[in-house]
Write an enzyme that holds these catalytic residues in place. Structure first.
Site, PDB file in Angstrom:
ATOM      1  N   GLY A  68      -5.583   1.539   1.793  1.00 47.89           N
ATOM      2  CA  GLY A  68      -5.519   0.109   0.938  1.00 47.89           C
ATOM      3  C   GLY A  68      -6.404  -0.883   1.615  1.00 47.89           C
ATOM      4  O   GLY A  68      -6.526  -0.600   3.003  1.00 47.89           O
TER       5      GLY A  68
ATOM      6  N   GLN B 225      -9.219  -9.255   4.204  1.00 48.40           N
ATOM      7  CA  GLN B 225      -9.489  -8.571   5.240  1.00 48.40           C
ATOM      8  C   GLN B 225     -11.162  -8.259   5.496  1.00 48.40           C
ATOM      9  O   GLN B 225     -11.326  -7.959   6.665  1.00 48.40           O
ATOM     10  CB  GLN B 225      -8.884  -7.081   5.161  1.00 48.40           C
ATOM     11  CG  GLN B 225      -7.381  -7.200   5.097  1.00 48.40           C
ATOM     12  CD  GLN B 225      -6.640  -5.801   5.045  1.00 48.40           C
ATOM     13  OE1 GLN B 225      -6.452  -5.134   4.116  1.00 48.40           O
ATOM     14  NE2 GLN B 225      -6.458  -5.337   6.247  1.00 48.40           N
TER      15      GLN B 225
ATOM     16  N   CYS C 138      -1.823  -1.673   9.822  1.00 52.12           N
ATOM     17  CA  CYS C 138      -2.601  -2.444   8.915  1.00 52.12           C
ATOM     18  C   CYS C 138      -4.046  -2.576   9.799  1.00 52.12           C
ATOM     19  O   CYS C 138      -4.272  -2.479  10.989  1.00 52.12           O
ATOM     20  CB  CYS C 138      -2.268  -3.996   9.137  1.00 52.12           C
ATOM     21  SG  CYS C 138      -3.154  -5.153   8.448  1.00 52.12           S
ATOM     22  N   LEU C 139      -4.897  -2.345   8.929  1.00 51.37           N
ATOM     23  CA  LEU C 139      -6.442  -2.024   9.548  1.00 51.37           C
ATOM     24  C   LEU C 139      -6.849  -3.242   9.887  1.00 51.37           C
ATOM     25  O   LEU C 139      -7.916  -3.300  11.048  1.00 51.37           O
ATOM     26  CB  LEU C 139      -7.734  -1.881   8.066  1.00 51.37           C
ATOM     27  CG  LEU C 139      -7.235  -0.434   7.475  1.00 51.37           C
ATOM     28  CD1 LEU C 139      -8.074  -0.364   6.580  1.00 51.37           C
ATOM     29  CD2 LEU C 139      -7.143   0.560   8.654  1.00 51.37           C
TER      30      LEU C 139
ATOM     31  N   HIS D 215       2.063  -4.246   0.400  1.00 52.12           N
ATOM     32  CA  HIS D 215       1.441  -4.646   1.694  1.00 52.12           C
ATOM     33  C   HIS D 215       0.183  -5.305   1.301  1.00 52.12           C
ATOM     34  O   HIS D 215      -0.175  -6.304   1.845  1.00 52.12           O
ATOM     35  CB  HIS D 215       1.125  -3.566   2.395  1.00 52.12           C
ATOM     36  CG  HIS D 215       0.352  -3.571   3.482  1.00 52.12           C
ATOM     37  ND1 HIS D 215       0.816  -3.647   4.856  1.00 52.12           N
ATOM     38  CD2 HIS D 215      -0.844  -3.901   3.831  1.00 52.12           C
ATOM     39  CE1 HIS D 215       0.009  -3.913   5.959  1.00 52.12           C
ATOM     40  NE2 HIS D 215      -1.165  -3.950   5.341  1.00 52.12           N
ATOM     41  N   GLU D 216      -0.621  -4.823   0.107  1.00 43.70           N
ATOM     42  CA  GLU D 216      -1.912  -5.475  -0.093  1.00 43.70           C
ATOM     43  C   GLU D 216      -1.758  -6.799  -0.603  1.00 43.70           C
ATOM     44  O   GLU D 216      -2.560  -7.686  -0.356  1.00 43.70           O
ATOM     45  CB  GLU D 216      -2.719  -4.320  -1.114  1.00 43.70           C
ATOM     46  CG  GLU D 216      -3.032  -3.117  -0.444  1.00 43.70           C
ATOM     47  CD  GLU D 216      -3.896  -3.145   0.959  1.00 43.70           C
ATOM     48  OE1 GLU D 216      -3.412  -2.269   1.784  1.00 43.70           O
ATOM     49  OE2 GLU D 216      -4.217  -4.028   1.417  1.00 43.70           O
TER      50      GLU D 216
ATOM     51  N   HIS E 258      -1.195  -9.630   1.619  1.00 43.75           N
ATOM     52  CA  HIS E 258      -2.461 -10.033   1.945  1.00 43.75           C
ATOM     53  C   HIS E 258      -3.251 -11.223   1.254  1.00 43.75           C
ATOM     54  O   HIS E 258      -3.644 -11.931   1.864  1.00 43.75           O
ATOM     55  CB  HIS E 258      -3.533  -9.082   2.369  1.00 43.75           C
ATOM     56  CG  HIS E 258      -3.355  -7.923   3.635  1.00 43.75           C
ATOM     57  ND1 HIS E 258      -3.810  -8.609   4.813  1.00 43.75           N
ATOM     58  CD2 HIS E 258      -3.322  -6.914   3.728  1.00 43.75           C
ATOM     59  CE1 HIS E 258      -3.537  -7.552   5.614  1.00 43.75           C
ATOM     60  NE2 HIS E 258      -3.358  -6.564   5.306  1.00 43.75           N
TER      61      HIS E 258
END
Ligand code: K2U
Ligand code: ZN
Length: 173
Positions: A46, A51, A95-96, A137-138, A141
């Site tokens: 994702g 981000q 998380c990236l 999760h996205e 963000h």
């Protein structure tokens, strides 16, 4: 297609609430392609627009894990959770934007999400399993919320301190 730089926590842009998408045009399609390419390259399942420093309500995901399975890239614009299950489950999230840090987060097992696709057309789908964890999760963000915000303060501070150190080392090159 361009690989975009992924912001690393702490960064004020990762804590801001993003703006709705209103222009469904070729620029948006190009951004979606770039986000999908960046996600697959990371690799991740994702990626949310903030981000990559784009302050829009936009996310991409593809939670197909099997190597030889057909990818299922999804682009969600202006996504909203319109129903979530009472039942919750725990997943060890990463998380990236917070590399190599993992912690257990509890979220509803199943969520119904409505969004607009790249043509601006309204879509709805019910997600469960990893897809449900990922889409929640996205969407977090897009509201400036990170998975570490669900952790105890001490654990969150420890992870943040590690990221500050990592960014200092990256800056030194
Ligand atoms: O938003 C991101 O940073 C992308 C995450 C999405 C994600 C985090 C936790 C749980 C599900 C999705 C990255 O994909 S983190 C890498 C990853 C890869 C496979 C499974 C879980 C996390
Ligand atoms: Zn993340």
């Amino acid at each position: 297609m361009t690989l975009k730089n992924i912001l690393i926590h702490p960064d004020p842009r990762l804590k801001k609430t993003t703006e709705p998408v209103t222009a469904f045009n070729d620029d948006l399609r190009r951004l979606a392609d770039d986000m999908l390419e960046t996600m697959y390259h990371a690799p991740g399942i994702g990626l949310a627009a903030p981000q990559v420093a784009v302050m829009k309500r936009m996310l991409v995901m593809d939670c197909v894990k099997e190597e030889d399975a057909t990818p299922e890239p999804m682009v969600l614009l202006n996504p909203e959770v319109i129903w979530s299950s009472e039942e919750q489950n725990v997943y060890e999230e990463g998380c990236l934007s917070i590399p190599d840090q993992f912690a257990e987060v509890t979220r509803p097992t199943c969520v119904k999400v409505k969004w607009q696709d790249l043509d601006g057309k309204e879509q709805q789908e019910t997600f469960d399993g990893l897809w449900a964890t990922c889409v929640q999760h996205e969407i977090d963000h897009l509201d400036g919320k990170l998975f570490i915000d669900y952790l105890k303060p001490l654990k969150r501070q420890m992870i943040t301190r590690k990221m500050v150190k990592l960014k200092r080392e990256m800056a030194r090159g």
